[in-house]
Every structure is written in C-alpha cells, then in structure tokens.
Write an enzyme that holds these catalytic residues in place. Structure first.
Site, PDB file in Angstrom:
ATOM      1  N   GLN A 193      10.921   7.999   9.606  1.00  0.00           N
ATOM      2  CA  GLN A 193      11.486   9.613   9.573  1.00  0.00           C
ATOM      3  C   GLN A 193      11.691  10.083  10.819  1.00  0.00           C
ATOM      4  O   GLN A 193      11.930   9.368  11.842  1.00  0.00           O
ATOM      5  CB  GLN A 193      10.699  10.223   8.566  1.00  0.00           C
ATOM      6  N   GLY A 244      13.963   3.209   6.409  1.00  0.00           N
ATOM      7  CA  GLY A 244      15.085   2.092   6.232  1.00  0.00           C
ATOM      8  C   GLY A 244      15.139   1.875   7.842  1.00  0.00           C
ATOM      9  O   GLY A 244      15.944   2.218   8.641  1.00  0.00           O
ATOM     10  N   HIS A 245      14.566   0.812   8.307  1.00  0.00           N
ATOM     11  CA  HIS A 245      14.618   0.307   9.754  1.00  0.00           C
ATOM     12  C   HIS A 245      15.232  -0.926   9.792  1.00  0.00           C
ATOM     13  O   HIS A 245      14.879  -1.959   9.320  1.00  0.00           O
ATOM     14  CB  HIS A 245      13.252   0.262  10.514  1.00  0.00           C
ATOM     15  N   LYS A 300      15.425   3.565  15.459  1.00  0.00           N
ATOM     16  CA  LYS A 300      14.037   3.379  15.706  1.00  0.00           C
ATOM     17  C   LYS A 300      13.747   1.838  15.478  1.00  0.00           C
ATOM     18  O   LYS A 300      13.043   1.227  16.577  1.00  0.00           O
ATOM     19  CB  LYS A 300      13.189   4.174  14.775  1.00  0.00           C
ATOM     20  N   ASP A 345      17.031   7.858  11.236  1.00  0.00           N
ATOM     21  CA  ASP A 345      18.209   6.625  11.454  1.00  0.00           C
ATOM     22  C   ASP A 345      18.482   6.608  12.748  1.00  0.00           C
ATOM     23  O   ASP A 345      19.896   6.398  13.134  1.00  0.00           O
ATOM     24  CB  ASP A 345      19.227   7.066  10.354  1.00  0.00           C
TER      25      ASP A 345
HETATM   26  P1  GDP Z   1      16.314   3.819  12.156  1.00  0.00           P
HETATM   27  O1  GDP Z   1      15.655   4.187  10.675  1.00  0.00           O
HETATM   28  O2  GDP Z   1      15.736   4.753  12.935  1.00  0.00           O
HETATM   29  O3  GDP Z   1      15.439   2.425  12.438  1.00  0.00           O
HETATM   30  O4  GDP Z   1      17.640   3.433  11.923  1.00  0.00           O
HETATM   31  P2  GDP Z   1      18.469   2.515  10.832  1.00  0.00           P
HETATM   32  O5  GDP Z   1      18.339   1.227  10.832  1.00  0.00           O
HETATM   33  O6  GDP Z   1      18.238   3.375   9.724  1.00  0.00           O
HETATM   34  O7  GDP Z   1      19.999   3.258  11.425  1.00  0.00           O
HETATM   35  C1  GDP Z   1      20.413   2.836  12.732  1.00  0.00           C
HETATM   36  C2  GDP Z   1      21.645   2.077  12.743  1.00  0.00           C
HETATM   37  O8  GDP Z   1      22.428   2.091  13.935  1.00  0.00           O
HETATM   38  C3  GDP Z   1      21.331   0.425  11.998  1.00  0.00           C
HETATM   39  O9  GDP Z   1      22.484   0.017  11.366  1.00  0.00           O
HETATM   40  C4  GDP Z   1      21.226   0.077  13.658  1.00  0.00           C
HETATM   41  O10 GDP Z   1      21.770  -1.442  13.527  1.00  0.00           O
HETATM   42  C5  GDP Z   1      22.454   0.710  14.283  1.00  0.00           C
HETATM   43  N1  GDP Z   1      22.155   0.779  15.876  1.00  0.00           N
HETATM   44  C6  GDP Z   1      20.913   1.065  16.396  1.00  0.00           C
HETATM   45  N2  GDP Z   1      21.171   1.144  17.922  1.00  0.00           N
HETATM   46  C7  GDP Z   1      22.588   0.884  17.750  1.00  0.00           C
HETATM   47  C8  GDP Z   1      23.600   1.098  19.015  1.00  0.00           C
HETATM   48  O11 GDP Z   1      23.007   1.309  20.037  1.00  0.00           O
HETATM   49  N3  GDP Z   1      24.766   0.926  18.616  1.00  0.00           N
HETATM   50  C9  GDP Z   1      25.324   0.820  17.471  1.00  0.00           C
HETATM   51  N4  GDP Z   1      26.491   0.731  17.369  1.00  0.00           N
HETATM   52  N5  GDP Z   1      24.651   0.609  16.454  1.00  0.00           N
HETATM   53  C10 GDP Z   1      23.241   0.652  16.739  1.00  0.00           C
HETATM   54  P1  IMO Z   2      14.078   6.487   8.583  1.00  0.00           P
HETATM   55  O1  IMO Z   2      12.510   5.851   8.804  1.00  0.00           O
HETATM   56  C1  IMO Z   2      16.902   9.444   7.468  1.00  0.00           C
HETATM   57  C2  IMO Z   2      15.326  12.364   4.155  1.00  0.00           C
HETATM   58  C3  IMO Z   2      15.910  12.429   2.872  1.00  0.00           C
HETATM   59  C4  IMO Z   2      15.894  13.714   2.323  1.00  0.00           C
HETATM   60  C5  IMO Z   2      14.486  14.058   3.110  1.00  0.00           C
HETATM   61  C6  IMO Z   2      13.355  14.047   1.989  1.00  0.00           C
HETATM   62  O2  IMO Z   2      14.841   5.246   8.356  1.00  0.00           O
HETATM   63  O3  IMO Z   2      14.508   7.174   9.624  1.00  0.00           O
HETATM   64  P2  IMO Z   2      12.045  11.742   0.984  1.00  0.00           P
HETATM   65  O4  IMO Z   2      12.370  10.683  -0.235  1.00  0.00           O
HETATM   66  O5  IMO Z   2      11.320  11.513   2.080  1.00  0.00           O
HETATM   67  O6  IMO Z   2      10.991  12.901   0.133  1.00  0.00           O
HETATM   68  O7  IMO Z   2      13.290  12.635   1.286  1.00  0.00           O
HETATM   69  O8  IMO Z   2      14.340  13.141   4.164  1.00  0.00           O
HETATM   70  N1  IMO Z   2      14.818  10.957   4.650  1.00  0.00           N
HETATM   71  C7  IMO Z   2      15.349  10.348   5.591  1.00  0.00           C
HETATM   72  N2  IMO Z   2      16.539  10.292   6.190  1.00  0.00           N
HETATM   73  N3  IMO Z   2      16.079   8.636   7.442  1.00  0.00           N
HETATM   74  C8  IMO Z   2      14.709   8.363   7.031  1.00  0.00           C
HETATM   75  O9  IMO Z   2      13.998   7.417   7.348  1.00  0.00           O
HETATM   76  C9  IMO Z   2      14.345   9.062   6.027  1.00  0.00           C
HETATM   77  N4  IMO Z   2      13.094   9.367   5.181  1.00  0.00           N
HETATM   78  C10 IMO Z   2      13.588  10.413   4.297  1.00  0.00           C
HETATM   79  O10 IMO Z   2      17.211  11.811   3.003  1.00  0.00           O
HETATM   80  O11 IMO Z   2      16.656  14.338   2.930  1.00  0.00           O
HETATM   81 MG    MG Z   3      16.688   4.396   8.676  1.00  0.00          MG
END
Ligand code: GDP
Ligand code: IMO
Ligand code: MG
Length: 424
Positions: free
Chosen positions: A223, A40-41, A16, A13
């Site tokens: 991840q 979850g991206h 990416k 998270d």
């Molecule tokens: P990912 O799994 O690495 O793609 O990240 P996620 O989407 O799960 O979580 C990142 C969260 O941070 C999302 O809600 C993005 O919209 C938000 N986000 C990404 N970059 C920034 C930033 O520079 N500032 C803020 N405030 N939010 C950001």
């Molecule tokens: P993105 O791509 C954050 C974590 C789960 C748990 C561990 C194992 O959005 O960054 P799993 O269901 O994969 O067997 O769970 O890995 N986990 C993540 N945490 N971002 C993710 O993906 C994750 N994918 C798995 O919360 O701790």
């Molecule tokens: Mg994510």
C-alpha cells in the site's frame, strides 16, 4: 549490515515490487510487515511477469530469506494458491517464513468486507474486498484468529466455531447475507493449516538474528502513505500503517535497525478506489496515461484513476516516513504527452495557498492544484541505460521534482523490467 525500507508514497502501485526486486538482489532477507493480499506487486524479470500479493518480492532469488511479519493479515486460501503458482513456475519457497502472530483473513472477513461496502452505498470506500478491514477490526477487538491457531487444528476448530457463530449472526441478521457453513470451512482451512505449518517461525527473532549476523535486510512496504489509516485520506484508506514506522511494529524490530528509507513514486499520480485526488485528470491526457502506462489494478483489474505529479503529497510522504531517497518510476509513460504539469501547492477555497497536505477531507475539500508547467519530451527513453542518456527535458523534470519535494531522487524507472532503472 544495512536495513532498507521501500515504501509507497502516493496511493499505491508506484512500482514498489520492481524496486524491491532490484534491491533484493543485494539483500539476504526480505520482510513484509503489514497489509495482505490487497497488495499486488509486479516483478518483470527477463520478460517473465510475476504478480505477488502476499509473498515477499524477494522470493525470486533462491537464497533470499523471505519473511511475513506479525503485522500482516494472511488469507490462507490465496496464500496457498500463490505458493502453487510459484511452484508451477519452478520457484522454490523453502526460504519463506510466516510469523505465528499474523492474523488470518477468515471467510467471514471477506463476506463482511463486501456486505459493509454494499451497505455504504455511494459512500463506499472502494476496497479490494479481500477482507482486510474486517480482519484488522477483529485483531484490535482481540477476537481474531492467528496463524498459530490455524496450524493447531483443535485450537482452530474451537475458535472458528465460537467466532463463526457470532459472525454468522452479524452476516444474516444485520446485513441479511448468507451464513457461512462453519464445519465445511473448518475442514477446508485445516488443510491450509497443514500446508502452512512448515513455514511458521518467529519473524522478529529471525530478523534480529539476521541483523546481528551483519546480513542485509530489505523491508517491503505494501500500500502507501496516502492509504495509511492515520496519515492517509481517511476514511478512503486501508486499515494498516504502510508508513516506514509501521515496518518496525509489523515485523517486531526496533527503529534503530533501519539505516535507509526509500520512497517509491510514479512520475505522475494514480489511485484505485474512491476518495479525493486533487490532480486527477478526467480528460484525454488522463486516458492516455492510463492506456500507455497500463494503469489497471494488479489485484482487482480495476482501471486506475490518473493525474499529474503532486509535490504536496510527496512532501507529506517525505516528512511522515523520514525518507532518505526517492525512486521515480514510469517516466517513460509521459513521453509524447506535451507540456508536463506538476502540482506545487493547493489553492484553498478561502483564497490561501498551502504547501502541506491537509489532515482531513474537510480541509482538502475545494482545494485546487497550483500547477507549474515544464517542457515535455517525445523520445522513447525505455532503452536508456544511464541517467546521463536521458533527454534534457527528462532530467530537468526529475531535478525540479527533487527540489519541490525536498528529497534526493536516487532511481528513475524507464520501463517495467528489472533492468530498466537508472541509478543516480
Ligand atoms: P506496486 O504495487 O507498487 O508494486 O506496483 P504494481 O505492480 O501494482 O504496479 C506498477 C506497474 O507498473 C506494474 O505493472 C509494473 O510492471 C509497472 N512498472 C514499474 N516501473 C515501471 C516503469 O518505470 N515504467 C513502466 N512503463 N512500467 C513500470
Ligand atoms: P499495493 O501494495 C493500490 C486501496 C483500495 C481501496 C483502499 C482500501 O499494490 O500498492 P482495502 O482492500 O485495503 O481495505 O482497500 O485501499 N488499496 C490499494 N490501492 N495499491 C494497493 O496495494 C492497495 N491496497 C489497498 O483500492 O481504495
Ligand atoms: Mg500494486
């Protein structure tokens, strides 16, 4: 010709999705190579938010070829609902391909993920309960069903009956769970197979041909490094290799294709799920980061644990991924919290200071962060368009992180939108 990898450096998270979306505007092909809908991206474009789990973040560009490689585990039910969601918003998916070798997340994998977590009790991993671990277990046990099987109804029905009978025994007799109705499941999944069939193609060949044709390729990591099955905080990890090297195995390309590896980190640290977290903040600063940063899981909605930036972790990521550059997101979230702390090393219980992330939980046990303090900032930086516009304290923070982790910081995120990125 360029092939870039974008990869998570912390516990996921890191933003990416946003970085991939930005780089995808300059790429002709985007490839996912591991993980599944545990990811979850988030992509925010012109005020519209898209949450992608399985489909590569390049899908928002109509001319970008989006590929799901052999190393991904694909839940057909979730995949079809993600497709429907994109179609309903006018996004076309004709440019999407799935490798026939990718493994299918079957309903028993989801059931077994939940049951084994329950059986672990207090020692649960805190998985996303998407069946990821059990699907990879079957892949390596060599009894998994693959996308090729799913789109061939007779093969699928036969394999699903044989494997399903055994899985039902495990579910009912080992865990005391409820059996899955195999025939009803076969009928349902055969329909998903029909929807998926036109998308199936050899991703290794498509990627190779794109590279040979001089196209720009972007590999989308899911991840993150600390969730890697070997180089993460085992057993509190996922069941795949989210490292740069995992990209080659998961998409079927050689390492020499890769020209640039970008790691993504937050300006602080978060983690969702259980496991060690040396710089975790159990106080009002941690709550503030969670609330201001909107730190709630994209996939499960769980509140994310929050803490200070940990340079020990990022140095580990720089090494195991061979990073060429780092993108630091969410600097804006740190505005107004006062003095900033950065973990530069760990104190071990026997009085040593270490700078390398310990390979085992036992080695990490009792380690406490050695912090360096840096001046904070109060300005709203979300409107900054150039790195040079950032307040001096922000620049000093970024430049100190760069020194501590030994990797160039090439981008700084100041907000969730595509446009809120400062390139250096
Ligand atoms: P990912 O799994 O690495 O793609 O990240 P996620 O989407 O799960 O979580 C990142 C969260 O941070 C999302 O809600 C993005 O919209 C938000 N986000 C990404 N970059 C920034 C930033 O520079 N500032 C803020 N405030 N939010 C950001
Ligand atoms: P993105 O791509 C954050 C974590 C789960 C748990 C561990 C194992 O959005 O960054 P799993 O269901 O994969 O067997 O769970 O890995 N986990 C993540 N945490 N971002 C993710 O993906 C994750 N994918 C798995 O919360 O701790
Ligand atoms: Mg994510």
């Amino acid at each position: 010709m360029a092939a870039n990898i974008v990869i998570g450096t912390q516990w996921g998270d890191e933003g990416k999705g946003k970085i991939i979306d930005i780089l995808a505007s300059r790429a002709e092909v985007v490839v996912r190579s591991q993980g599944g809908n545990n990811a979850g991206h988030t992509v925010v474009s012109n005020g519209e938010t898209y949450k992608l789990h399985l489909i590569p973040s390049g899908i928002l560009y109509p001319n970008t070829l989006c590929l799901i490689g052999a190393g991904v585990v694909l839940d057909p039910k979730d995949f079809v609902s993600e497709l429907d969601g994109l179609h309903a918003r006018g996004i076309k998916t004709d440019n999407l391909k799935i490798d026939p070798r990718a493994h299918v997340v079957m309903p028993w994998h989801i059931t077994l993920d939940g049951l084994s977590e329950k059986f672990r009790g207090n020692s649960d991993i805190g998985t996303t309960k998407r069946g990821i671990g059990p699907t990879y277990m079957d892949k390596y046990e060599r009894c998994g069903l693959r996308i090729y099987d799913l789109v061939h109804p007779e093969i699928f029905a036969e394999k699903a009956r044989t494997t399903g009978a055994l899985k039902n025994k495990i579910i009912t007799e080992v865990y005391g769970g409820e059996a899955i109705d195999i025939e009803q499941m076969i009928a349902e999944y055969t329909e998903y197979g029909k929807i998926l069939a036109p998308y199936v193609d050899d991703v290794s060949v498509l990627t190779f041909e794109a590279d040979q044709a001089g196209k720009t390729i972007l590999f989308e990591g899911a991840q993150a490094t600390l969730l890697d099955i070997d180089f993460g905080t085992y057993p509190y990890v996922t069941s795949s290799h989210p490292l740069s090297a995992g990209v080659c195995v998961g998409s079927g390309v050689g390492p020499k294709m890769i020209s640039n590896i970008i790691g993504v980190a937050k300006a602080y640290t978060t983690r969702v799920g259980k496991g060690p977290f040396p710089t975790e903040l159990d106080d009002e600063i941690g709550d503030r980061i969670r609330n201001v940063g909107g730190e709630f899981g994209t996939t499960t909605g769980r509140p994310r644990r929050t803490g200070w930036f940990d340079a020990v972790i990022i140095r580990h990521s720089v090494r195991v991924n061979g990073l060429d550059g780092l993108a630091i997101n969410k600097l804006d979230t740190l505005s107004g919290i006062g003095t900033l702390k950065v973990c530069v090393a760990y104190h071990t219980p026997d009085g040593r200071q270490i700078k390398d992330f310990p390979p085992t939980l036992e080695g990490l046990d009792g380690c406490t962060p050695v912090y360096e303090e840096l001046p904070g900032f109060d300005e709203d930086i979300s409107g900054c368009k150039e790195y040079s516009e950032l307040p001096a304290a922000c620049k000093a923070y970024i430049e100190r992180l760069e020194e501590l982790v030994g990797c160039k910081i090439v981008m700084v995120g100041v907000g969730p939108d595509r446009s809120q990125i400062l390139e250096r």
